[in-house]
Write an enzyme that holds these catalytic residues in place. Structure first.
Site, mmCIF file in Angstrom:
data_model
loop_
_atom_site.group_PDB
_atom_site.id
_atom_site.type_symbol
_atom_site.label_atom_id
_atom_site.label_comp_id
_atom_site.label_asym_id
_atom_site.label_seq_id
_atom_site.Cartn_x
_atom_site.Cartn_y
_atom_site.Cartn_z
ATOM 1 N N LYS A 45 59.987 83.880 108.758
ATOM 2 C CA LYS A 45 61.155 83.103 108.561
ATOM 3 C C LYS A 45 62.437 83.796 108.114
ATOM 4 O O LYS A 45 63.533 83.730 108.725
ATOM 5 C CB LYS A 45 60.938 81.667 107.932
ATOM 6 C CG LYS A 45 62.148 81.013 107.350
ATOM 7 C CD LYS A 45 61.792 79.833 106.734
ATOM 8 C CE LYS A 45 61.673 80.054 105.180
ATOM 9 N NZ LYS A 45 62.841 80.429 104.312
ATOM 10 N N ASN A 46 62.244 84.610 106.869
ATOM 11 C CA ASN A 46 63.043 85.153 106.338
ATOM 12 C C ASN A 46 63.731 86.501 106.819
ATOM 13 O O ASN A 46 64.433 87.155 106.565
ATOM 14 C CB ASN A 46 62.676 85.559 104.795
ATOM 15 C CG ASN A 46 62.614 84.300 104.024
ATOM 16 O OD1 ASN A 46 63.291 82.934 104.586
ATOM 17 N ND2 ASN A 46 62.109 84.144 103.021
ATOM 18 N N CYS A 89 70.321 74.264 95.648
ATOM 19 C CA CYS A 89 69.061 73.567 96.031
ATOM 20 C C CYS A 89 68.063 73.356 94.896
ATOM 21 O O CYS A 89 68.124 73.349 93.946
ATOM 22 C CB CYS A 89 68.541 74.317 97.119
ATOM 23 S SG CYS A 89 67.711 75.763 96.615
ATOM 24 N N ARG A 100 71.603 78.965 93.364
ATOM 25 C CA ARG A 100 72.005 79.754 94.487
ATOM 26 C C ARG A 100 73.380 80.316 94.402
ATOM 27 O O ARG A 100 74.204 80.038 95.607
ATOM 28 C CB ARG A 100 71.580 78.936 95.661
ATOM 29 C CG ARG A 100 70.072 78.361 95.849
ATOM 30 C CD ARG A 100 68.934 79.272 95.442
ATOM 31 N NE ARG A 100 68.786 80.311 96.673
ATOM 32 C CZ ARG A 100 68.141 79.746 97.620
ATOM 33 N NH1 ARG A 100 67.498 78.561 97.811
ATOM 34 N NH2 ARG A 100 67.713 80.845 98.599
ATOM 35 N N ASP A 152 58.370 83.705 96.011
ATOM 36 C CA ASP A 152 58.082 82.786 97.074
ATOM 37 C C ASP A 152 56.600 82.506 97.088
ATOM 38 O O ASP A 152 56.013 81.543 97.673
ATOM 39 C CB ASP A 152 58.208 83.217 98.506
ATOM 40 C CG ASP A 152 59.945 83.295 98.303
ATOM 41 O OD1 ASP A 152 60.505 83.638 99.682
ATOM 42 O OD2 ASP A 152 60.545 82.683 97.672
ATOM 43 N N ARG A 158 60.049 73.490 106.763
ATOM 44 C CA ARG A 158 61.057 74.227 106.859
ATOM 45 C C ARG A 158 60.478 75.630 107.037
ATOM 46 O O ARG A 158 61.121 76.440 107.635
ATOM 47 C CB ARG A 158 61.900 74.284 105.350
ATOM 48 C CG ARG A 158 62.578 72.933 105.441
ATOM 49 C CD ARG A 158 63.550 73.181 104.331
ATOM 50 N NE ARG A 158 64.032 74.546 104.014
ATOM 51 C CZ ARG A 158 64.328 75.161 102.769
ATOM 52 N NH1 ARG A 158 63.974 74.534 101.868
ATOM 53 N NH2 ARG A 158 64.447 76.465 102.893
HETATM 54 C C1 EPZ Z 1 66.013 85.104 99.850
HETATM 55 O O1 EPZ Z 1 66.837 84.215 99.313
HETATM 56 C C2 EPZ Z 1 64.842 84.182 100.566
HETATM 57 N N1 EPZ Z 1 65.271 83.340 101.736
HETATM 58 C C3 EPZ Z 1 64.246 83.466 99.517
HETATM 59 O O2 EPZ Z 1 63.098 82.825 100.080
HETATM 60 C C4 EPZ Z 1 63.655 84.411 98.437
HETATM 61 O O3 EPZ Z 1 62.851 83.429 97.489
HETATM 62 C C5 EPZ Z 1 64.711 85.100 97.813
HETATM 63 O O4 EPZ Z 1 65.393 85.949 99.060
HETATM 64 C C6 EPZ Z 1 64.210 86.258 96.859
HETATM 65 O O5 EPZ Z 1 63.415 87.190 97.472
HETATM 66 C C7 EPZ Z 1 65.585 84.178 102.849
HETATM 67 O O6 EPZ Z 1 65.592 85.054 102.864
HETATM 68 C C8 EPZ Z 1 66.347 83.023 103.774
HETATM 69 P P1 EPZ Z 1 68.527 86.682 96.369
HETATM 70 P P2 EPZ Z 1 68.297 84.690 98.892
HETATM 71 O O7 EPZ Z 1 69.926 86.407 96.704
HETATM 72 O O8 EPZ Z 1 69.021 85.883 99.519
HETATM 73 C C9 EPZ Z 1 70.787 85.323 92.391
HETATM 74 C C10 EPZ Z 1 61.873 80.770 100.775
HETATM 75 O O9 EPZ Z 1 61.216 80.092 100.024
HETATM 76 N N2 EPZ Z 1 71.704 85.428 93.254
HETATM 77 O O10 EPZ Z 1 67.646 87.613 96.508
HETATM 78 O O11 EPZ Z 1 69.106 83.653 98.437
HETATM 79 C C11 EPZ Z 1 69.793 84.215 92.887
HETATM 80 O O12 EPZ Z 1 70.572 82.859 92.147
HETATM 81 C C12 EPZ Z 1 63.227 81.255 100.071
HETATM 82 O O13 EPZ Z 1 61.555 81.200 102.074
HETATM 83 C C13 EPZ Z 1 73.040 85.579 92.455
HETATM 84 O O14 EPZ Z 1 73.240 85.457 91.317
HETATM 85 O O15 EPZ Z 1 67.872 85.454 97.302
HETATM 86 C C14 EPZ Z 1 68.595 84.530 92.690
HETATM 87 O O16 EPZ Z 1 68.243 84.182 91.121
HETATM 88 C C15 EPZ Z 1 63.604 80.750 98.634
HETATM 89 N N3 EPZ Z 1 74.328 85.670 92.941
HETATM 90 C C16 EPZ Z 1 68.284 85.696 92.720
HETATM 91 O O17 EPZ Z 1 69.694 86.204 92.829
HETATM 92 C C17 EPZ Z 1 74.388 85.794 94.576
HETATM 93 O O18 EPZ Z 1 75.245 85.999 95.210
HETATM 94 C C18 EPZ Z 1 67.644 86.207 94.014
HETATM 95 O O19 EPZ Z 1 68.597 85.840 95.141
HETATM 96 C C19 EPZ Z 1 72.992 85.569 95.209
HETATM 97 C C20 EPZ Z 1 71.808 85.788 94.789
#
Ligand code: EPZ
Length: 419
Positions: A23-24, A117, A122, A306, A398
């Protein structure tokens, strides 16, 4: 249509499964199809609600989208600069990474703030600051993020945190920009490598993906291509964890073993026996899981956030106490109150969960409220004695394709029922 799972637990699971496409990886690849006006064919696209939500956004932008069985063809001949409104971003918070590809193609983009969410706020500050480093002008107009890329140009972006989505956004933003865009402290997840390979299959020039410095040399035009995204490492880990919890044996076929190494090492600590083959992993477990003194989630290649809920469900029946520290999301233990209805004893404070393993879990009525927490409840129900009902199946749909069929295929008693 609301649905629930009815699960009769307590049976060992035995069999072989073929893991779905990731998915990701598929979500950003769909977004990247905007980078060309030619047709893109994505093979073995998983049938998931998150994919449907992404395809709704693509249609909203004027793309033609059609499935031929599992193969998806997308063509963005002309991109309509419609605001990607909150109805669309609300269904898929991580769709924020589409900004980069729209900006690349049209030099302007409008999207409603995705909002938080179930697992956390996020924030998108890293996406915004990264695009600003490429001279994109960004204003927030009553919740709509308005991006003016008329003067955007290649540059160096230093990410304060190795954000997966921000890295993907910036790779797509740089793909058609004259010059070299350098992303420092890039995310190293396998899904980043897959996106880079996809952009390069379209004639792009991305190097360094999988490492902490990704270089994107812009090209004038990208062409269509056919691409098969990588297998889903989190789904693979979820099925392995299910058997570590219930006992039995499972062979997960079609995976890239190095993608799950961080998870299999931890499952071995629970007492499961694991053998790794060229593109499959086999796990056998017979007795009650052993505890893990301390487990921390972290960015790849460490143990992935995850998989945190799923491993917690395994440890709920361990012969002793375990500690899980969730370093990525601030609110990712919500499912533990549902596991407690089955008899699990888990105390949560901030980002730390202490799990005192119990010998038996009992079937209960459970409410899934997020994707991976829902998967954890299914694992709990599969190893509990008696019947469980899991509500909120739409959250699980999802990210898991044919979940009940896959589990039933290895001996689980699970059925999906309309409410
Ligand atoms: C991706 O989300 C995945 N989703 C998530 O999977 C996964 O948990 C996550 O990466 C971490 O591996 C998809 O790929 C669609 P991040 P993403 O930006 O890109 C903080 C699932 O269950 N952050 O690496 O949103 C954020 O709050 C989903 O399949 C900021 O602070 O993850 C978090 O604490 C859930 N500012 C951390 O970084 C930003 O601008 C990781 O977020 C962006 C993120």
């Amino acid at each position: 249509m609301q649905q629930k799972f009815i699960i009769d637990g307590g049976k060992p699971l035995i069999g072989e499964i073929e893991v779905q496409t990731a998915k990701n990886a598929t979500l950003p690849i769909i977004a990247a199809s905007i980078l060309t006006d030619e047709p893109v064919r994505i093979e073995k696209c998983p049938h998931l609600k998150d994919i449907d939500a992404m395809l709704d956004i693509m249609r909203h932008l004027g793309a033609s989208v059609e499935f031929d069985g599992d193969n998806l063809t997308i063509c963005c001949r002309d991109v309509l600069l419609n605001v990607i409104n909150s109805d669309l971003t609300g269904k898929l918070r991580s769709s924020i990474f589409i900004l980069g590809s729209i900006l690349s193609r049209c030099r302007q983009a409008y999207i409603s703030h995705p909002g938080g969410c179930e697992i956390g706020l996020r924030p998108i500050d890293l996406h915004i600051s990264g695009l600003k480093a490429l001279s994109v002008k960004i204003a927030d107009d009553r919740g709509v993020i308005c991006c003016d890329g008329s003067e955007m140009r290649a540059g160096v972006v230093n990410l304060d945190f190795a954000s997966v989505g921000a890295t993907e956004n910036l790779m797509m933003a740089g793909a058609l920009l004259d010059g070299e865009t350098v992303i420092v402290n890039a995310a190293r997840e396998p899904e980043i490598v897959d996106l880079a390979q996809f952009i390069n299959a379209m004639g792009g020039r991305v190097s360094g993906a999988g490492g902490s410095v990704v270089r994107v040399t812009g090209v004038k035009k990208l062409h269509g291509c056919t691409y098969r995204p990588m297998p889903d490492r989190i789904c693979a880990g979820t099925y392995l964890a299910a058997v570590a919890a219930t006992g039995g044996s499972i062979t997960v076929n079609g995976i890239i073993p190095e993608h799950v190494f961080g998870m299999t090492e931890r499952l071995k600590q629970t007492g499961a026996r694991i053998s790794v083959h060229k593109n499959s992993v086999r796990l056998t477990a017979s007795e009650r899981p052993r505890p893990i003194h301390k487990l921390e989630t972290n960015v790849y290649p460490a143990f992935p956030t995850d998989m945190q809920p799923q491993l917690c469900a395994v440890l709920a029946r361990a012969r002793g106490s375990s500690v899980i520290v969730e370093n990525l999301f601030e609110n990712r233990f919500g499912y533990t109150t549902e596991l407690a209805k089955m008899g699990a004893t888990i105390t949560v404070k901030d980002r730390v969960a202490v799990i005192h393993g119990v010998e038996k879990l009992s079937g209960a009525a459970l409410n899934a409220s997020d994707l991976r927490g829902g998967a954890a409840l299914v694992i709990g129900a599969l190893c509990a004695e008696g019947r469980s009902t899991v509500y909120g199946v739409e959250h699980i749909d999802r990210g898991y394709e044919y979940l009940e069929q896959t589990l039933a295929g290895i001996g689980a008693s699970i059925k999906r029922v309309d409410i």
